[in-house]
Design a protein around this motif. Sequence first.
Motif, PDB file in Angstrom:
ATOM      1  N   ASP A 131       0.874   3.908  -3.020  1.00  0.00           N
ATOM      2  CA  ASP A 131       0.555   5.312  -2.731  1.00  0.00           C
ATOM      3  C   ASP A 131       1.662   6.247  -3.228  1.00  0.00           C
ATOM      4  O   ASP A 131       1.405   7.388  -3.587  1.00  0.00           O
ATOM      5  CB  ASP A 131       0.340   5.536  -1.230  1.00  0.00           C
ATOM      6  CG  ASP A 131      -0.975   4.961  -0.731  1.00  0.00           C
ATOM      7  OD1 ASP A 131      -1.843   4.578  -1.566  1.00  0.00           O
ATOM      8  OD2 ASP A 131      -1.147   4.872   0.502  1.00  0.00           O
ATOM      9  N   GLN A 135      -6.386   3.535 -11.343  1.00  0.00           N
ATOM     10  CA  GLN A 135      -5.975   4.916 -11.098  1.00  0.00           C
ATOM     11  C   GLN A 135      -4.900   5.347 -12.077  1.00  0.00           C
ATOM     12  O   GLN A 135      -4.947   6.448 -12.607  1.00  0.00           O
ATOM     13  CB  GLN A 135      -5.478   5.091  -9.658  1.00  0.00           C
ATOM     14  CG  GLN A 135      -5.182   6.518  -9.292  1.00  0.00           C
ATOM     15  CD  GLN A 135      -6.396   7.430  -9.410  1.00  0.00           C
ATOM     16  OE1 GLN A 135      -7.462   7.104  -8.914  1.00  0.00           O
ATOM     17  NE2 GLN A 135      -6.248   8.553 -10.077  1.00  0.00           N
ATOM     18  N   GLU A 144       0.827  -1.206   0.000  1.00  0.00           N
ATOM     19  CA  GLU A 144       0.000   0.000   0.000  1.00  0.00           C
ATOM     20  C   GLU A 144       0.869   1.267   0.000  1.00  0.00           C
ATOM     21  O   GLU A 144       0.606   2.211  -0.738  1.00  0.00           O
ATOM     22  CB  GLU A 144      -0.922  -0.021   1.222  1.00  0.00           C
ATOM     23  CG  GLU A 144      -2.114   0.870   1.104  1.00  0.00           C
ATOM     24  CD  GLU A 144      -3.163   0.548   2.165  1.00  0.00           C
ATOM     25  OE1 GLU A 144      -4.328   0.882   1.930  1.00  0.00           O
ATOM     26  OE2 GLU A 144      -2.828  -0.033   3.228  1.00  0.00           O
ATOM     27  N   SER A 145       1.925   1.266   0.808  1.00  0.00           N
ATOM     28  CA  SER A 145       2.840   2.415   0.844  1.00  0.00           C
ATOM     29  C   SER A 145       3.499   2.641  -0.513  1.00  0.00           C
ATOM     30  O   SER A 145       3.600   3.772  -0.988  1.00  0.00           O
ATOM     31  CB  SER A 145       3.933   2.200   1.895  1.00  0.00           C
ATOM     32  OG  SER A 145       3.393   2.250   3.186  1.00  0.00           O
ATOM     33  N   SER A 198      -5.039   0.449  -8.028  1.00  0.00           N
ATOM     34  CA  SER A 198      -3.878   1.192  -8.498  1.00  0.00           C
ATOM     35  C   SER A 198      -3.796   1.164 -10.020  1.00  0.00           C
ATOM     36  O   SER A 198      -3.489   2.175 -10.655  1.00  0.00           O
ATOM     37  CB  SER A 198      -2.599   0.601  -7.902  1.00  0.00           C
ATOM     38  OG  SER A 198      -1.478   1.254  -8.425  1.00  0.00           O
TER      39      SER A 198
END
Length: 169
Positions: free
Chosen positions: A107, A144, A103-104, A141
């Motif tokens: 992001d 996006q 996730e990090s 992701s």
Amino acid sequence: MSTETDTEGATPNERLLAAAKEDDVDMFAEVIEGEGKYDINHADGLGMTALHYAASRGSIDVIEHILSQDGCDVDPINRIAKATPLHLALELPDRELRKLIVESLLDAGADIRIKDKNNETPLTIASSLNDPELEKLMRKSQAQSSLDRDDVADEDDDEGDEGSGSESD
């Protein structure tokens, strides 16, 4: 044996790698705030950066600090496996830690389309892990990044369009 003894005399770049391997936020901060010059994207002989080591070892505390550094390359590729930190994070056995690290990285803009030496992308690896939550993160992701690419106007988009007004001087 203490960490200080292990890294005594080491260059700032070597200490960055050690901090990532050991999830040692204090050592990381000492290097960043210290007098010596360092390269956040420094790679060792294997092509491994501090981000590779932090991702592969689940160093969640240090990874956030690495990703916050200006100029941090979130998608460096190592030499042997041709893997990015995202590829390596997906190999973590602890499901929750793996999710946090992935996730990090996502992001921070990690690219899920880069292929490793086995011709696998992080998305294909995630699909094979039987972890619906992780797969959902990866698909989000992917969606996006598709939207982000569609939002960028191509310089050639206006050429040849009738009535665009671009031909008036």
